[in-house]
Design a protein around this motif. Sequence first.
Motif, PDB file in Angstrom:
ATOM      1  N   ARG A   1      24.965  57.105  38.860  1.00  0.00           N
ATOM      2  CA  ARG A   1      25.364  58.492  38.219  1.00  0.00           C
ATOM      3  C   ARG A   1      24.412  59.205  37.545  1.00  0.00           C
ATOM      4  NH1 ARG A   1      30.789  56.136  35.363  1.00  0.00           N
ATOM      5  NH2 ARG A   1      29.239  54.746  34.413  1.00  0.00           N
TER       6      ARG A   1
ATOM      7  N   SER B   1      17.979  61.361  26.473  1.00  0.00           N
ATOM      8  CA  SER B   1      19.494  60.528  26.551  1.00  0.00           C
ATOM      9  C   SER B   1      19.672  60.111  25.144  1.00  0.00           C
ATOM     10  CB  SER B   1      19.650  59.164  27.309  1.00  0.00           C
ATOM     11  OG  SER B   1      19.311  59.621  28.697  1.00  0.00           O
TER      12      SER B   1
ATOM     13  N   PHE C   1      22.262  53.174  30.493  1.00  0.00           N
ATOM     14  CA  PHE C   1      23.770  53.586  30.620  1.00  0.00           C
ATOM     15  C   PHE C   1      24.137  54.538  29.587  1.00  0.00           C
ATOM     16  CE2 PHE C   1      23.281  49.721  32.871  1.00  0.00           C
ATOM     17  CZ  PHE C   1      23.592  50.108  34.267  1.00  0.00           C
ATOM     18  N   TYR C   2      24.170  55.935  29.791  1.00  0.00           N
ATOM     19  CA  TYR C   2      24.873  56.631  28.811  1.00  0.00           C
ATOM     20  C   TYR C   2      26.455  56.809  28.714  1.00  0.00           C
ATOM     21  CZ  TYR C   2      25.703  60.911  26.008  1.00  0.00           C
ATOM     22  OH  TYR C   2      26.075  61.872  24.984  1.00  0.00           O
TER      23      TYR C   2
ATOM     24  N   ALA D   1      28.357  47.016  28.515  1.00  0.00           N
ATOM     25  CA  ALA D   1      26.985  47.141  28.965  1.00  0.00           C
ATOM     26  C   ALA D   1      26.617  45.511  29.069  1.00  0.00           C
ATOM     27  CB  ALA D   1      26.215  47.538  27.826  1.00  0.00           C
TER      28      ALA D   1
ATOM     29  N   MET E   1      28.285  54.084  27.312  1.00  0.00           N
ATOM     30  CA  MET E   1      28.821  52.837  27.779  1.00  0.00           C
ATOM     31  C   MET E   1      28.666  52.198  26.187  1.00  0.00           C
ATOM     32  SD  MET E   1      27.743  50.081  30.506  1.00  0.00           S
ATOM     33  CE  MET E   1      28.258  51.253  31.974  1.00  0.00           C
TER      34      MET E   1
ATOM     35  N   SER F   1      22.841  51.901  38.991  1.00  0.00           N
ATOM     36  CA  SER F   1      22.583  53.188  38.007  1.00  0.00           C
ATOM     37  C   SER F   1      22.526  54.503  39.088  1.00  0.00           C
ATOM     38  CB  SER F   1      21.253  52.930  37.295  1.00  0.00           C
ATOM     39  OG  SER F   1      20.353  52.639  38.398  1.00  0.00           O
TER      40      SER F   1
ATOM     41  N   ASN G   1      24.236  60.011  34.509  1.00  0.00           N
ATOM     42  CA  ASN G   1      24.020  59.626  33.163  1.00  0.00           C
ATOM     43  C   ASN G   1      23.433  58.054  33.352  1.00  0.00           C
ATOM     44  OD1 ASN G   1      26.254  58.531  33.830  1.00  0.00           O
ATOM     45  ND2 ASN G   1      27.289  58.867  32.029  1.00  0.00           N
ATOM     46  N   GLU G   2      22.934  57.636  34.494  1.00  0.00           N
ATOM     47  CA  GLU G   2      22.474  56.218  34.465  1.00  0.00           C
ATOM     48  C   GLU G   2      21.204  56.347  35.342  1.00  0.00           C
ATOM     49  OE1 GLU G   2      25.610  54.418  36.726  1.00  0.00           O
ATOM     50  OE2 GLU G   2      27.039  54.243  35.148  1.00  0.00           O
TER      51      GLU G   2
END
Length: 608
Positions: free
Chosen positions: A511, A461, A528-529, A536, A531, A509, A513-514
């Motif tokens: 999704r 990430s 969390f990507y 956040a 964000m 979380s 990307n989470e």
Amino acid sequence: MQRLLVCLVCVFALSVLGWGSANSYALPITDLSTAQSLDNRDINLEYLIALDSETFSAVAGAAYAGAWQSNEKPTLNIGYQPAGAWVRFHLVNPSQDAVRRLLLIDWSFERVEARVLDRASGGWSEVVSTGSTVTPSERALKSPVLVLPLTLPPGAAEVYLRLQATQPMVLPIRLIDLAAFNLEERNENLRMGAFFGAMLVMMLYNASLFIFTRDRSYISYCWYLASAAFYVASEYGYGPYFLWSDWQWFAQRSNFLSVSLAFLAAGLFERQFLNLKGEGGWVLRLSNLVIAYWSVAALVSVVNPWAMGYLYIEHGGFITCVLALSIAFLVWLRGNASAGFFLVAWSGLVATTLCLTLAMAGLIPMSSYVRSAQLMGFVLEFLLLSIALADRINREKASRLRAQKALLIAQEQANALLEDRVASRTHQLEQANQELRRLSSTDPLTGVSNRRGFEERVSASIERGRAEGQCLAFLLLDIDHFKRINDQYGHGVGDECLAVLGATLATFSRRDNEFAARLGGEEFAVIFYGMSAPSAEAIAEKIRVAVAELELELPASSIRFSVSIGVAAWIPTTGDSPLTYAKAADEALYRAKAQGRNQVCLALSEYA
């Protein structure tokens, strides 16, 4: 056991009906030498709104001669008079000897004092008193029934009563001889014994059902029973006489408090029994409004019972009955079978209470039979509700059996489908390998990633964020006082806390990307990507609140816990690594704990 309960309560109910019909009746005469009983229809009452601190001689004198008012209703009702009131009536004893009569009051007062004025001689009799705040030793006649012995001289006489009450002053009276009173007191004691016996039988029965089923409806029902018994004990004088005769503070408040608690318990029982929380909408809001009103009434009755007149609880009681029946009817129309029992049970009680309300308003004569009818309404109501609770158990049991059967069928179908899908040995091995890889990067206790899986995904990430110029949010969480939880409740409870925390983080979380992970012990992390730092911090606060609202049910209690969260969020640069983010989030977490725990702190700007 249920049939035994029905039989016992029916015996009690039939006894109440039999004893209720044995009330003494009034003769439409005024000749005290021959009359056995006189009541409101035979006695012309006059009332005076004056301070109870006045003397008998003063209110009988010329100063108040024009202030006395005649009563034109079947039963005298002068409403709330916290400062006190006076009542008088005129009698003629045509005999040559004094006549002894007993003045029976079929209502509850804190204190009633009486004196007889001989019109011929102008002399006064001694003061006699009774009431809920008058101890048995101070009463003119030792009886839980409000009764005053009067000696009426030959010729014309006037009886003066000084009244003190925090509730509405309703004065249903009867003038009877000693033999009639002994019969009346015996019948009243039998009625009370039958009523409280029925209440006790149903309370013990439903308490035993709660022990076996752990259904909270039975506890709510038992509280409703106890509140109704408290109301009857207070209103009918048996509580002040036998239970709290020496507790004046409570005696002054018991009437209003018992009424408020009875309606409050009824509202709570209806909400629980009809599952109004599940219904929601305006039905639940009305139920909560009723509960709030009677909670306030109960509080006011304890703090300042003389202010209860401002709450208009007579109107509140009527509105509560209408709302309770309306809610039950609507829920019944929606298919709730239990609401039908509730409707029938409450209709009987409301009908008998309506008779009592009409008598209080002076529209019909107040008598001991009218008050006994409400006792019968209570007994029948609680009998029907008890049967309704038992019926609900049977319906829920049948529903569970149907659900279990459907589940078994569904499980069998799923097994058959699974066997078809795994026909190929190669496919089975591939699935097994995939599962092994997943398990190797998953924490078995919480179901989220372990440290190994976390380190692989967070590094990817960071590289992605550096390439795409996207912000990466790193949340580091720690359970507050986790060692204390382990020490106090054991590691099993501590593991449950970790499990529910992992499940909560997984819901935040979902999704691609989470992702969330357990780093070790009570320490968790969430990535969390894409964000920003404010977002956040906001979602970290939502996580904190969600965890604080969790409640773990233990065999004898329950437990809550909280988390502290450190947040690090910025666009990764060349020098950033998982360690950089972890260090920033850890320092923010340390500040959160230093500031009192159960809060969120954002990493300092020097890391951004």
